[in-house]
Write a protein that holds these residues in place. Structure first.
Motif, PDB file in Angstrom:
ATOM      1  N   TYR B 161       0.864  -1.174   0.000  1.00  0.00           N
ATOM      2  CA  TYR B 161       0.000   0.000   0.000  1.00  0.00           C
ATOM      3  C   TYR B 161       0.899   1.222   0.000  1.00  0.00           C
ATOM      4  N   GLY B 163       2.379   4.472   1.372  1.00  0.00           N
ATOM      5  CA  GLY B 163       2.553   5.107   2.675  1.00  0.00           C
ATOM      6  C   GLY B 163       2.799   6.588   2.493  1.00  0.00           C
ATOM      7  N   GLU B 245      -9.639   2.134  11.651  1.00  0.00           N
ATOM      8  CA  GLU B 245      -9.685   2.880  10.388  1.00  0.00           C
ATOM      9  C   GLU B 245      -9.479   2.039   9.134  1.00  0.00           C
ATOM     10  N   TYR B 246      -8.844   0.851   9.252  1.00  0.00           N
ATOM     11  CA  TYR B 246      -8.210   0.274   8.057  1.00  0.00           C
ATOM     12  C   TYR B 246      -9.161  -0.405   7.077  1.00  0.00           C
ATOM     13  N   GLN B 247     -10.392  -0.663   7.465  1.00  0.00           N
ATOM     14  CA  GLN B 247     -11.365  -1.169   6.507  1.00  0.00           C
ATOM     15  C   GLN B 247     -12.219  -0.020   5.985  1.00  0.00           C
ATOM     16  N   LEU B 249     -10.169   0.695   3.115  1.00  0.00           N
ATOM     17  CA  LEU B 249      -9.158   1.182   2.164  1.00  0.00           C
ATOM     18  C   LEU B 249      -7.714   1.117   2.669  1.00  0.00           C
ATOM     19  N   GLY B 250      -7.495   0.418   3.805  1.00  0.00           N
ATOM     20  CA  GLY B 250      -6.120   0.194   4.250  1.00  0.00           C
ATOM     21  C   GLY B 250      -5.666   1.152   5.328  1.00  0.00           C
ATOM     22  N   PRO B 251      -4.438   0.928   5.840  1.00  0.00           N
ATOM     23  CA  PRO B 251      -3.884   1.761   6.918  1.00  0.00           C
ATOM     24  C   PRO B 251      -3.643   3.186   6.422  1.00  0.00           C
ATOM     25  N   PHE B 252      -3.918   4.160   7.279  1.00  0.00           N
ATOM     26  CA  PHE B 252      -3.772   5.559   6.865  1.00  0.00           C
ATOM     27  C   PHE B 252      -3.093   6.317   8.016  1.00  0.00           C
ATOM     28  N   GLN B 253      -3.853   6.837   8.973  1.00  0.00           N
ATOM     29  CA  GLN B 253      -3.247   7.580  10.066  1.00  0.00           C
ATOM     30  C   GLN B 253      -2.417   6.674  10.994  1.00  0.00           C
ATOM     31  N   ALA B 256       0.969   7.035   9.363  1.00  0.00           N
ATOM     32  CA  ALA B 256       1.360   8.287   8.699  1.00  0.00           C
ATOM     33  C   ALA B 256       2.230   9.188   9.568  1.00  0.00           C
TER      34      ALA B 256
END
Lengths: 422, 422
Positions: B161, B163, B245-247, B249-253, B256
């Motif tokens: 994904y 980053g 958060e990750y469902q 669309l994947g890991p984000f914050q 980050a």
């Protein structure tokens, strides 16, 4: 207010004096530099700056660069000042330093038809959100059924993922159909082939001007102040590649091959009178996401498809940016809330903008309900997804009283997949 | 081969003449420039270039820059040539243009203790993969149970994904604990607070030197040739934020806020004799992912934790880069297969590197099995996840016959979360 550039005063012109969007252009093979659109002209801002008619307030020149980033990084005081100077220079009855100087006019005014447009800013990083509720409901229903359409976090978080900045391209750039891995639900093993379900996503992009500090969250008001302007954005999507790859870590190759944006960045200042509120909250937001005022915009949007050889484009859908559940300011706030540093040139895709009616769905996935209900084009041809040779075009504008704040076009043509033998 | 810089010849030295890793440093508040590590010295490559002892083959100088990117972009011919010139300059009995010139030596050799290290290259974009099978099995088992541990695509795709590049930082940079949204499974609504399950991920990072062309896939061999070198990489992770958060669309914050890398980029050339094969394929790969030769490396890796005030660090785990199911060359190939343009300075995280034994697990999530089995540090303190004041350090090396190709350290200390009122 009207301009001495008469083409700017036509009712449907996208670039009246109230707009003044920025871009990067070149003429006659010269070096790309910053320009502003007015009527059917591009005004060479490097020429104005060099003639002393335009001052951005930086220590050095900023408009003779091949990107807007230097100007964007100067912040709101400079943005406001430059807009004021340009308004004065182009208003009928304003400052005649340009309008009264034929030599300078000949140098500074370039007909749009003679200007080649470039990517308006160097995209630092690209983040795509998923903030249209109707779109999320539609996609969720197609993939998981109506019961489980909206993920449990959706009404609490402006869901987003990091996209790929290296393939953000300016409108008019052709795109090769991507190759990739897909697996039909009935197949035992995946296969490697050209995408068979190629789609658009009709979005707006917010452009970050002022950077943030690593480790320091920002408020929604601070986020709004950091935004330089907005563009049209087509988040091209390979649905078959996406379906096989996206669990568990999100879309990757399905979105990495291209993202198109309009050549003109419409400033926040030009859109000020079109601010409107995001829809009523269905669940209370955590305080860090509350908007202190209206932060979405009333912008009409349309998408068109034109097959190779067709004499005109077919309207696929028309929708409005005001359909979004989360504003770009809320998205930017969430993006930075864990301490992520935001930079000048960061691009935030809104997420696909769909309204309640089918005519307002912002992707072919929704318009053809997962490919099951083909649409018929004006030429008589039918489509589920994009075919080679098709040109897809987005356009949009905020409708004022007798003028439009237009975004121009964001267009791209799909070419056949590359020849490739592993 | 030995060096006239005697400290480079010690058995456990990370930087013998066989290594010659590149970084960016400054001394005495001077401007950062490129350097090479040998023994306990940093050699100022800008000084060597300016003295005519080092030629990268570019039209202009490349080593007086604050990043390695200009050099990295020159490609393999230049990389090989510079390595050869440096080897000759530093070998005992080699070219005495430096070793025999005390004035130049005084100018070019900087003790490591006097050098401040910077991020070695401008990170164009950062992609994190998920290519360690034991890690994927462990995390999958913790989250979904052993039956559904490995996603169906995992044995076919090097899952990755995008980053965040803006928060890739050099070893030694402190990190504020991130704030964010989390929701306990039993809670009705999410809350906004400091991360309570802060973790490391022990990874290697591959650094892209040679760019690719948009719309043009690459072979695994071409991908391997594009890689400039490797770094240690700690993909700091906020497990509680990630879980909420990750469902879909994947890991984000959750990812980050920071990613730390070692200051030294170890070149592919230095690692050449440590190449080894990825493990036997459990399912046949699609041809575009087949490796034409050994493309993973035998590199010993360790992670340490040292609480504030503790007099020494505790070894958390030791593992090896050769545990990975997919090599960086395979990852890079997949990354570009849809036409995504790869740029000089792109950073590819391997994914967490875990071996079969518990002592080889590369994250606290795995070592404490989701926080349920605390570990005891040498100081007697116990930990499930990282506490404020803890310093986490990765180290690693390839063990040669009488020498080590070392990566130095990748270290970071966690500071309390920022004060923030929305």
């Amino acid at each position: 207010m009207t301009s001495w550039i008469e083409s700017a005063n036509a009712a449907h012109c996208h670039f009246p004096i109230q707009n003044l969007p920025y871009g990067v252009f070149a003429k006659n093979g010269e070096e790309p530099r910053c320009g502003v659109a007015i009527g059917d002209m591009v005004v060479d801002m490097a020429v104005l700056e060099s003639a002393g008619l335009l001052k951005a307030g930086a220590a050095t020149t900023v408009f003779d660069k091949p990107t807007l980033n230097a100007f964007m990084g100067l912040g709101k005081t400079s943005w406001d000042s430059v807009r004021e100077q340009l308004t004065s220079l182009f208003a009928k009855g304003g400052n005649d330093a340009l309008s009264g100087n034929d030599t300078l006019k000949a140098k500074a005014l370039v007909p749009m038809s003679a200007a080649q447009m470039y990517l308006p800013f160097a995209v630092s990083e690209y983040t795509d959100f998923y903030a249209g509720k109707q779109h999320a409901m539609n996609i969720g229903t197609i993939l998981r059924g109506a019961e489980n359409a909206l993920p449990p976090n959706w009404l609490h978080i402006p869901i987003g993922y990091n996209g790929r900045a290296s393939t953000v391209i300016v409108s008019g750039t052709d795109i090769k159909r991507p190759l990739g891995q897909t697996k039909a639900p009935t197949a035992q093993v995946p296969s490697f082939k050209a995408c068979a379900r190629l789609d658009i996503e009709l979005e707006m992009g917010a452009v970050v001007g002022t950077p943030s500090t690593m480790g320091q969250p920002i408020t929604v008001q601070e986020a709004d102040d950091m935004i330089f302007g907005y563009v049209l954005l087509n988040d091209w999507s390979a649905r078959d590649i996406q379906g096989w790859e996206y669990q568990p870590l999100g879309p990757f190759q399905a979105k990495a091959f291209a993202t198109s944006i309009s050549p003109w960045v419409v400033t926040k200042a030009a859109l000020e009178s079109f601010r409107t509120s995001t829809p009523e909250r269905e669940k209370e937001l955590l305080p860090y996401l509350n908007e202190p005022g209206p932060m979405i915009y009333d912008i009409e949007l349309q998408a068109y498809m034109q097959p190779e050889g067709a004499d005109k484009a077919t309207l696929l859908c028309h929708t409005n940016y005001n359909r979004m559940y989360y504003s770009a300011a809320q998205q930017l706030t969430h993006h930075a809330i864990g301490g992520c540093k935001m930079n000048t040139g960061d691009l935030l895709g809104s997420g696909t903008i769909s309204g309640a009616d089918k005519a307002e769905f912002g992707s072919l996935m929704e318009l053809t309900w997962g490919g099951k209900e083909p649409i018929t084009l004006d030429s008589g041809e039918s489509r589920t997804f994009i075919e080679d040779g098709d040109t897809l075009t987005l356009t949009g504008w905020a409708q004022g009283d007798g003028f439009r704040i237009g975004f121009g076009e964001c267009t791209g043509k799909i070419l056949p997949a590359p020849d490739f033998k592993a």
